[in-house]
Write a protein that holds these residues in place. Structure first.
Motif, PDB file in Angstrom:
ATOM      1  N   HIS A  26       0.829  -1.214   0.000  1.00 30.79           N
ATOM      2  CA  HIS A  26       0.000   0.000   0.000  1.00 30.79           C
ATOM      3  C   HIS A  26       0.859   1.257   0.000  1.00 30.79           C
ATOM      4  CE1 HIS A  26      -3.970   1.955   1.535  1.00 30.79           C
ATOM      5  NE2 HIS A  26      -3.311   2.760   0.722  1.00 30.79           N
ATOM      6  N   HIS A  59       1.602   5.070  -2.299  1.00 34.33           N
ATOM      7  CA  HIS A  59       1.133   6.023  -3.315  1.00 34.33           C
ATOM      8  C   HIS A  59       2.361   6.726  -3.877  1.00 34.33           C
ATOM      9  CE1 HIS A  59      -3.156   5.702  -2.195  1.00 34.33           C
ATOM     10  NE2 HIS A  59      -2.699   5.536  -0.957  1.00 34.33           N
ATOM     11  N   LYS A  90      -8.622  -2.140  -6.661  1.00 33.65           N
ATOM     12  CA  LYS A  90      -8.985  -1.366  -5.471  1.00 33.65           C
ATOM     13  C   LYS A  90     -10.200  -0.507  -5.788  1.00 33.65           C
ATOM     14  CE  LYS A  90      -7.737   1.217  -1.582  1.00 33.65           C
ATOM     15  NZ  LYS A  90      -6.525   2.012  -1.434  1.00 33.65           N
ATOM     16  N   HIS A 129      -5.685  -0.464   5.130  1.00 28.64           N
ATOM     17  CA  HIS A 129      -5.544   0.412   6.306  1.00 28.64           C
ATOM     18  C   HIS A 129      -6.665   0.323   7.354  1.00 28.64           C
ATOM     19  CE1 HIS A 129      -8.166   2.997   3.964  1.00 28.64           C
ATOM     20  NE2 HIS A 129      -7.218   3.523   3.239  1.00 28.64           N
ATOM     21  N   ASP A 183       0.417   2.645   3.642  1.00 29.33           N
ATOM     22  CA  ASP A 183      -0.350   3.766   3.101  1.00 29.33           C
ATOM     23  C   ASP A 183       0.561   5.007   2.992  1.00 29.33           C
ATOM     24  OD1 ASP A 183      -2.382   5.154   1.947  1.00 29.33           O
ATOM     25  OD2 ASP A 183      -3.617   5.331   3.741  1.00 29.33           O
TER      26      ASP A 183
END
Ligand code: DOR
Ligand code: ZN
Length: 448
Positions: A55, A57, A142, A244, A317
């Motif tokens: 996870h 970004h 997702k 998360h 995350d």
């Protein structure tokens, strides 16, 4: 190449052994192996499988001022993470095979560690979109249940849909029910950002304080989304992955779903395990993220879920916004924070404090590798596996300093924290990380 004299975490547990590597792949894990090439002295060190963060970004393409694949993967490498799996909310969002392939090419040109890519489920996605993304190498899909999609900007928007013709409605439970059979056929996981938009709408308010953030994102939002998605997943026989997980209520709801046979994995993040709302006065807006870091009771429940093995994955995350953006007023600062560099250290500390340090490689490497279909190549120190190795010194210490973060952003919710471990060297497919380019990883069992 031989890693000599270390304590190796293997799928059968930790043992003193040497690790022989040929052509980037582990060939033998046994004590007393004789070197024939390069020797890495691992005496006194833990020899751990590189982390697999499912996870992150990257912001690439889309927001190079926040992060890109180079800075993301440098941060990952510095933290012992050798595979990052990027979320699809880059710009353009990864909603088709074409976008996924373009993103893969970009990532290949910059990545220092291996990477995988999630595909996006939009409310308008078709089964064919998903099949094509799977063929192009998506690890899974997702759905952001509370976030709309800007048609002109090709971007997932972190605000619930308003009455705007440019905004496509968020993927909802109907979208999941419609597409889950296709995802099940592909044998890939269906991941959700578990926040229910109707619950969020009922609690919407201006975010002036940390308390406002907590009230605007109640645990019910997580639990409702999780329970509805679990029902859909169970009916379709698809593997549901909850990103998360942040609340005691969400955990309890997930456990109820597991008890009736739902195939479900839970991921939580170091910030939910090591911090609580009480830390806000000390840490500030770096802590602003969605879902939020909740109460000490939520934190304790998540730690307990991890200890009991109900939560199997810890990923980060990692969601950088610029230092400048994060220094704005609480209301204005965007949600999300970098974290990949401190993942392994956080988990080693947590596992040590629980009394079994060897839990850490399970949460950070073994279980996440399995989730994304890499159980035959990543996540273990065993013959046949890629020689992705983090050498960790259990006698070293690391005090997290914001300026030592390799992400493009220099803030960290872990800043100032001291861990009883130090990451000494990190290897990707047998080479010191940095000496080789990252490759794209693909699930082994697509269409299986
Ligand atoms: O705080 C967050 N930031 N939560 C998310 O789910 C997304 C992320 C982002 O992309 O900035
Ligand atoms: Zn995220």
């Amino acid at each position: 190449m031989l890693f000599k004299g270390g304590t190796v975490y293997t799928p059968e547990g930790a043992r003193h052994a040497d690790v022989l590597v040929a052509d980037g792949v582990i060939t033998r894990v046994e004590p007393g192996l004789e070197p024939s090439g390069r020797v890495v002295d691992a005496r006194g060190l833990y020899v751990l499988p590189g982390g697999v963060d499912v996870h992150v970004h990257s912001r690439d393409p889309g927001f190079p001022e926040k992060e890109d694949f180079a800075s993301l993967t440098e941060a990952a490498a510095a933290g012992g993470v050798t595979v990052v799996v990027d979320m699809p909310n880059t710009v353009p969002a990864v909603d088709s095979a074409g976008v996924l392939e373009a993103k893969a090419a970009l990532a290949r040109s910059k990545a220092r560690v291996d990477f995988g890519l999630w595909g996006l489920i939009r409310s308008s996605s078709t089964a064919q979109d998903l099949e094509e993304m799977a063929a192009a190498g998506a690890v899974g899909f997702k759905a952001y249940l509370a976030y709309s999609f800007s048609l002109s900007r090709k971007q997932v928007l972190y605000s619930p849909g308003v009455d705007d013709p440019d905004l496509e409605a968020p993927a909802d439970y109907g979208t999941l029910a419609r597409l889950a059979p296709a995802v099940a056929r592909l044998g890939l996981p269906l991941a959700i950002h578990a926040e229910d938009p109707t619950v969020l709408a009922a609690f919407q308010r201006p975010l002036l304080t940390y308390g406002d953030l907590l009230e605007s994102r109640p645990p019910e939002a997580e639990a409702v989304a999780l329970s509805a998605a679990a029902a859909v997943a169970r009916e379709a026989g698809v593997h549901l992955h909850v990103a998360h997980l942040s609340s005691a209520l969400g955990l309890q709801t997930a456990e109820d779903a597991m008890r009736v046979g739902t195939e479900l994995t839970l991921e939580t993040c170091p910030q939910f395990l090591l911090l609580s709302a009480d830390d806000f006065d000390r840490v500030g807006s770096a802590m602003k993220m969605l879902p939020p870091i909740r109460t000490a009771a939520d934190r304790a429940a998540l730690v307990d879920g991890l200890r009991r093995g109900v939560i199997s994955i810890v990923s980060t995350d990692h969601a950088p916004h610029t230092d400048e953006e994060k220094s704005r007023s609480f209301a204005e600062a965007p949600a999300g924070s970098p974290g990949v560099q401190t993942l392994y250290l956080s988990c080693l500390q947590l596992a040590k404090d629980m009394g079994d340090v060897w839990l850490a490689p399970r949460w950070v490497s073994e279980a996440p590798a399995r989730l994304v279909g890499l159980e035959q190549s990543k996540g273990a120190i065993a013959p046949g596996y890629d020689a992705d190795i983090a050498l960790v010194d259990p006698k070293g210490t690391t005090t997290v300093a914001a300026h030592e973060m390799r992400s493009r952003q220099r803030h960290s919710v872990m800043a100032g924290r001291r861990f009883d471990f130090a990451i000494r060297e990190v290897f990707l497919r047998g080479e010191l990380v940095g000496a080789t380019h990252g490759r794209m990883v693909r699930p082994a069992l697509v269409f299986g």
